[in-house]
Design an enzyme around this catalytic site. Sequence first.
Site, PDB file in Angstrom:
ATOM      1  CG  ASP A  43     -18.313  51.405-101.238  1.00  0.00           C
ATOM      2  OD1 ASP A  43     -18.432  50.246-100.825  1.00  0.00           O
ATOM      3  OD2 ASP A  43     -18.695  52.401-100.580  1.00  0.00           O
ATOM      4  CB  SER A  44     -15.448  46.246-101.211  1.00  0.00           C
ATOM      5  OG  SER A  44     -15.989  45.651-102.376  1.00  0.00           O
ATOM      6  CG  ASP A  82     -21.700  49.726-102.991  1.00  0.00           C
ATOM      7  OD1 ASP A  82     -22.863  49.708-102.559  1.00  0.00           O
ATOM      8  OD2 ASP A  82     -20.766  49.057-102.498  1.00  0.00           O
ATOM      9  CE  LYS A 111     -24.095  47.227-101.452  1.00  0.00           C
ATOM     10  NZ  LYS A 111     -23.384  48.042-100.439  1.00  0.00           N
ATOM     11  CD  GLU A 113     -21.932  51.415 -96.936  1.00  0.00           C
ATOM     12  OE1 GLU A 113     -21.633  52.078 -95.925  1.00  0.00           O
ATOM     13  OE2 GLU A 113     -21.107  50.769 -97.597  1.00  0.00           O
ATOM     14  CD  GLU A 178     -20.374  44.608 -94.626  1.00  0.00           C
ATOM     15  OE1 GLU A 178     -20.896  45.272 -95.534  1.00  0.00           O
ATOM     16  OE2 GLU A 178     -19.141  44.561 -94.434  1.00  0.00           O
TER      17      GLU A 178
HETATM   18  O1  KIV Z   1     -18.700  47.184-101.271  1.00  0.00           O
HETATM   19  C1  KIV Z   1     -19.041  45.993-101.287  1.00  0.00           C
HETATM   20  O2  KIV Z   1     -18.396  45.141-101.923  1.00  0.00           O
HETATM   21  C2  KIV Z   1     -20.235  45.625-100.545  1.00  0.00           C
HETATM   22  C3  KIV Z   1     -20.525  44.176-100.328  1.00  0.00           C
HETATM   23  C4  KIV Z   1     -19.457  43.531 -99.574  1.00  0.00           C
HETATM   24  C5  KIV Z   1     -21.842  43.930 -99.780  1.00  0.00           C
HETATM   25  O3  KIV Z   1     -20.954  46.471-100.118  1.00  0.00           O
END
Ligand code: KIV
Length: 259
Positions: A43-44, A82, A111, A113, A178
């Site tokens: 989600d970056s 994510d 994934k 968090e 992280e």
């Molecule tokens: O959102 C993302 O790209 C991430 C990674 C940087 C681990 O969670």
Amino acid sequence: MLTKISRLILKKKNKSKIVCLTAYSKNIAEEIDSYVDLILVGDSLGSVLYNFETTRKVNLSMMIEHSKSVRKGVKKSLMIVDMPFNTYNNKSQALKNCKKVMKETKCDGIKLEGGRKITEIIKYLIKFKIPVMGHIGITPQTVRGKFRYKGKTDLEIKNLLKDSKSLEEAGVFAIVLECIEKKVSKEITGSIKIPTIGIGSSKFCDGQILVTDDLLGLTDTKVKFVKRYTNLKSNVRNAVKKFKLDVKSGSYPSSKYSY
Ligand code: KIV
């Protein structure tokens, strides 16, 4: 599903380093697929592609559309998606949304968090055969104020160790660490049987992940842990300058590029 994950990820613990990168589109996924074990649709993408100030503005349909594109470029790696902010607040919401993501994107897992606060939700997802990767340390969906590395105080260290243990017990197949101080990430990595994937968390993790756009020099990030392996921004600028000159001078398109 779990067989692919064990083959690609779990078995590498203490044997060979796990290589992971992000991708938000087919073109990048295709180029990195042969070299990595895991591709994360992170989600970056909210900050990297959409210029959002936080990843909280990323929603489920954005993640699904980007993941569908990535899926087209992934042949051998594990593809993990994510789950965005506010899509896994309780068991039933999490299950409904994760099932939708798994079904529509054909990813290999998701994934989430968080540590102990979400382990009951994680256990529930795993009960329904959704492979889950954890993420602790700096968790951008909930971070407040400045990004500061974790593992500085005794309390932080204690909490990180408890979180990683509880994620392992919940059944996640790996945990992203992280921005965790190196002695602490070493201790976490040594204390659990599942792999740790570091981002800004030292060489002591079982694997590493970076945002591909950072590694390629497509962003201006100045964070300490990012190593830029090339400068695509300047390559793009140079190519575009040449195109402009060619168009202005009339040398493009020459007969070679015309019907
Ligand atoms: O959102 C993302 O790209 C991430 C990674 C940087 C681990 O969670």
